[in-house]
Every structure is written in C-alpha cells, then in structure tokens.
Enzyme design. Structure first.
Site, PDB file in Angstrom:
ATOM      1  N   ALA A 271     -22.262  42.619 -60.062  1.00  0.00           N
ATOM      2  CA  ALA A 271     -21.817  42.167 -60.746  1.00  0.00           C
ATOM      3  C   ALA A 271     -23.159  40.982 -60.811  1.00  0.00           C
ATOM      4  O   ALA A 271     -23.975  41.083 -59.366  1.00  0.00           O
ATOM      5  CB  ALA A 271     -20.703  41.435 -61.384  1.00  0.00           C
ATOM      6  N   ASP A 272     -23.913  40.946 -61.458  1.00  0.00           N
ATOM      7  CA  ASP A 272     -24.953  40.156 -61.926  1.00  0.00           C
ATOM      8  C   ASP A 272     -24.665  38.591 -62.501  1.00  0.00           C
ATOM      9  O   ASP A 272     -25.099  37.701 -61.941  1.00  0.00           O
ATOM     10  CB  ASP A 272     -26.645  40.585 -62.816  1.00  0.00           C
ATOM     11  CG  ASP A 272     -26.958  41.955 -62.641  1.00  0.00           C
ATOM     12  OD1 ASP A 272     -27.532  42.051 -61.573  1.00  0.00           O
ATOM     13  OD2 ASP A 272     -26.381  42.835 -63.374  1.00  0.00           O
TER      14      ASP A 272
ATOM     15  N   GLY B 155     -29.054  46.465 -61.733  1.00  0.00           N
ATOM     16  CA  GLY B 155     -30.080  48.030 -61.139  1.00  0.00           C
ATOM     17  C   GLY B 155     -30.387  48.702 -62.184  1.00  0.00           C
ATOM     18  O   GLY B 155     -30.987  49.811 -62.303  1.00  0.00           O
TER      19      GLY B 155
ATOM     20  N   GLU C 152     -21.926  52.555 -63.915  1.00  0.00           N
ATOM     21  CA  GLU C 152     -21.647  52.083 -64.095  1.00  0.00           C
ATOM     22  C   GLU C 152     -20.361  52.387 -65.080  1.00  0.00           C
ATOM     23  O   GLU C 152     -19.298  51.742 -64.529  1.00  0.00           O
ATOM     24  CB  GLU C 152     -22.283  51.143 -63.971  1.00  0.00           C
ATOM     25  CG  GLU C 152     -23.078  51.063 -62.760  1.00  0.00           C
ATOM     26  CD  GLU C 152     -23.976  49.685 -62.600  1.00  0.00           C
ATOM     27  OE1 GLU C 152     -23.944  48.816 -63.731  1.00  0.00           O
ATOM     28  OE2 GLU C 152     -24.120  49.877 -61.178  1.00  0.00           O
TER      29      GLU C 152
ATOM     30  N   LYS D 132     -23.696  35.078 -58.198  1.00  0.00           N
ATOM     31  CA  LYS D 132     -23.056  35.243 -59.622  1.00  0.00           C
ATOM     32  C   LYS D 132     -21.852  34.786 -60.089  1.00  0.00           C
ATOM     33  O   LYS D 132     -21.810  34.936 -61.201  1.00  0.00           O
ATOM     34  CB  LYS D 132     -22.767  37.101 -59.053  1.00  0.00           C
ATOM     35  CG  LYS D 132     -23.403  37.990 -58.270  1.00  0.00           C
ATOM     36  CD  LYS D 132     -24.708  38.169 -58.444  1.00  0.00           C
ATOM     37  CE  LYS D 132     -25.691  38.673 -57.407  1.00  0.00           C
ATOM     38  NZ  LYS D 132     -25.319  40.264 -57.929  1.00  0.00           N
TER      39      LYS D 132
HETATM   40  O1  DER Z   1     -27.167  47.255 -61.616  1.00  0.00           O
HETATM   41  C1  DER Z   1     -25.765  46.392 -60.950  1.00  0.00           C
HETATM   42  O2  DER Z   1     -24.908  46.565 -62.351  1.00  0.00           O
HETATM   43  C2  DER Z   1     -24.893  46.187 -60.212  1.00  0.00           C
HETATM   44  O3  DER Z   1     -24.387  46.196 -59.344  1.00  0.00           O
HETATM   45  C3  DER Z   1     -25.977  44.743 -60.389  1.00  0.00           C
HETATM   46  O4  DER Z   1     -24.794  43.989 -61.138  1.00  0.00           O
HETATM   47  C4  DER Z   1     -25.360  44.545 -58.643  1.00  0.00           C
HETATM   48  O5  DER Z   1     -26.501  44.334 -58.053  1.00  0.00           O
HETATM   49  P1  DER Z   1     -26.745  43.690 -56.567  1.00  0.00           P
HETATM   50  O6  DER Z   1     -25.343  44.514 -55.831  1.00  0.00           O
HETATM   51  O7  DER Z   1     -27.522  44.319 -56.236  1.00  0.00           O
HETATM   52  O8  DER Z   1     -26.608  42.322 -56.822  1.00  0.00           O
END
Ligand code: DER
Length: 224
Positions: free
Chosen positions: A85-86, A99, A105, A123
């Site tokens: 997650a971000d 991403g 997802e 995060k």
């Molecule tokens: O794009 C997404 O939802 C990814 O899960 C992103 O939120 C988390 O990316 P990271 O693990 O590279 O920080």
C-alpha cells in the site's frame, strides 16, 4: 537499516499466514517483491500453494521465483491476498495504486477471504491523502472525467512514464489526484465511483484485515 530492508522484513513476515493448499492473491510493488521471493523459498522447501498475480510484473517475478500460478477460471475464492500500500491509516483504510496495478489488485483483494497488507513504516499516516490518489479512468473522454474529479477537490494529473502517457495492464489511463487530505474515504470512494469514466480508485475502504509493518524497532501487526 533502510526502507528496503523494512519492506523485506514485512514481506517475509507475511509468510507466517500461508499454509499448504492455499490459493493466494499476489499484490504488486517492491514490498510484494519480497513476498514473492519468500514464496519461492516456501515452494523450494516443499510447500504447496498457487497464486493469482495482480500485474504482469508480479506474474514475471512469480515465474522467475518458481511460484506456481493459476487463474480465476480455476479458483473461485482466494484464501488470502497479500499486497502492499502507499498509505495506511489507523482504521486500516488504504491508498493504493502507486504502481499502477490498483484495478486488478482490488479484484484479487475482493476475491480473498482475508487481505493482508505489508508495508514499511513510512506508509503509516494519521489521515489519508498526502499521497496523490491514483484513479484508473477510460482513455476515452478522460479530460471530462478529470474535470468531474476536480469538482470533488482532487487535482488530477495524467500519469506519464518515460514521457509517454502511462497505460495500466488493462490499457487504461491513471490520474493521480491530489486531495491533500481525505476526511471520509468511504464517501470519496462512492463519489468517485459514480463518475462515468472512472474505472476504479486506489481507495481500499474496509478491505484490509491485517497490516504487517516493518519498523526500525521490529515488526508491528495491526488488526481490525
Ligand atoms: O501500486 C500498489 O498498490 C502497490 O501495492 C503500492 O501501493 C506499494 O508499492 P511499494 O510496495 O513498491 O511501495
């Protein structure tokens, strides 16, 4: 210890919730990369699981790591989906999509009995919204869709990659919408989903069951 090591710790810790025979939804992103490596080792040690990937990139990583893959033509419900997650707030509401894989997802998250989120501690936020909210839109009429999102307070930016317009695995555009803070994620999610042209949003509301946080002083597990 750097952020990558915290992601690795969270990714590897999530294996604890994997059991033989499970069908697993595989998320996307650099934290999930470590989950995939750990699953590869789980298979090498004789473990029996199958995964459904949420992006072409995850599919490639899984194939390289020797993680057997399946599809929804064979699997009706996933036992668990593990994803990154971000942003994560104290109610386990999420912003995802950094991403660009948010649509698939959300499909694998919704298809699972349990959703486990793996993040590094950067995060965790008090309130969602500092991270621009990714919204997947149909390319046709995206300008009109963007105007409607602006009326809700977001500042939509068309995502570019290497100078070209970014296309999701589904061939759609992503608008990164700066809401600065999101007071009520559930309300915003329904407002956005009601805009014709919006395909999916990176707000994952009331979906996460457990969050594993890689922190400098060890792992933290947050449950609903
Ligand atoms: O794009 C997404 O939802 C990814 O899960 C992103 O939120 C988390 O990316 P990271 O693990 O590279 O920080």
């Amino acid at each position: 210890i750097n952020q990558e090591e915290l992601k690795k710790a969270a990714g590897e810790a999530s294996i604890k919730y994997v059991e033989d025979g499970m069908k697993i939804g595989l998320g996307s992103g650099s934290t999930v990369y470590w989950l995939i490596q750990a699953l590869g080792q789980y298979i090498k040690d004789g473990g029996k699981i199958e995964g459904i990937p949420s992006s072409e990139q995850t599919q490639r990583w899984a194939a390289e790591a020797g993680v057997p893959l399946t599809t929804f033509s064979k699997v009706e419900q996933l036992d668990v989906t593990i994803d990154g997650a971000d942003e994560v707030d104290k109610n386990l509401q999420l912003i995802k999509g950094g991403g660009g894989a948010l649509f698939r997802e959300k499909i694998i998250a919704a298809a699972a009995k349990t959703l486990i989120i793996i993040v590094d501690e950067t995060k965790k936020v008090k309130q969602l919204g500092r991270f621009p909210l990714p919204v997947e839109v149909l390319p046709f009429g995206w300008e009109v869709t963007a105007n409607r999102i602006s009326k809700l307070g977001g500042k939509p930016e068309l995502r570019k990659k290497d100078g070209d317009i970014y296309r999701s695995d589904n061939g759609n555009y992503i608008l990164d919408c700066s809401f600065s803070y999101i007071a009520d994620p559930a309300i915003l999610e329904s407002q956005l989903k009601n805009i014709v042209g919006v395909v999916e949003t990176g707000l994952f509301v009331n979906m996460a069951d457990k969050v594993i946080v890689g922190k400098l002083d060890g792992l933290e597990v947050i449950e609903k």
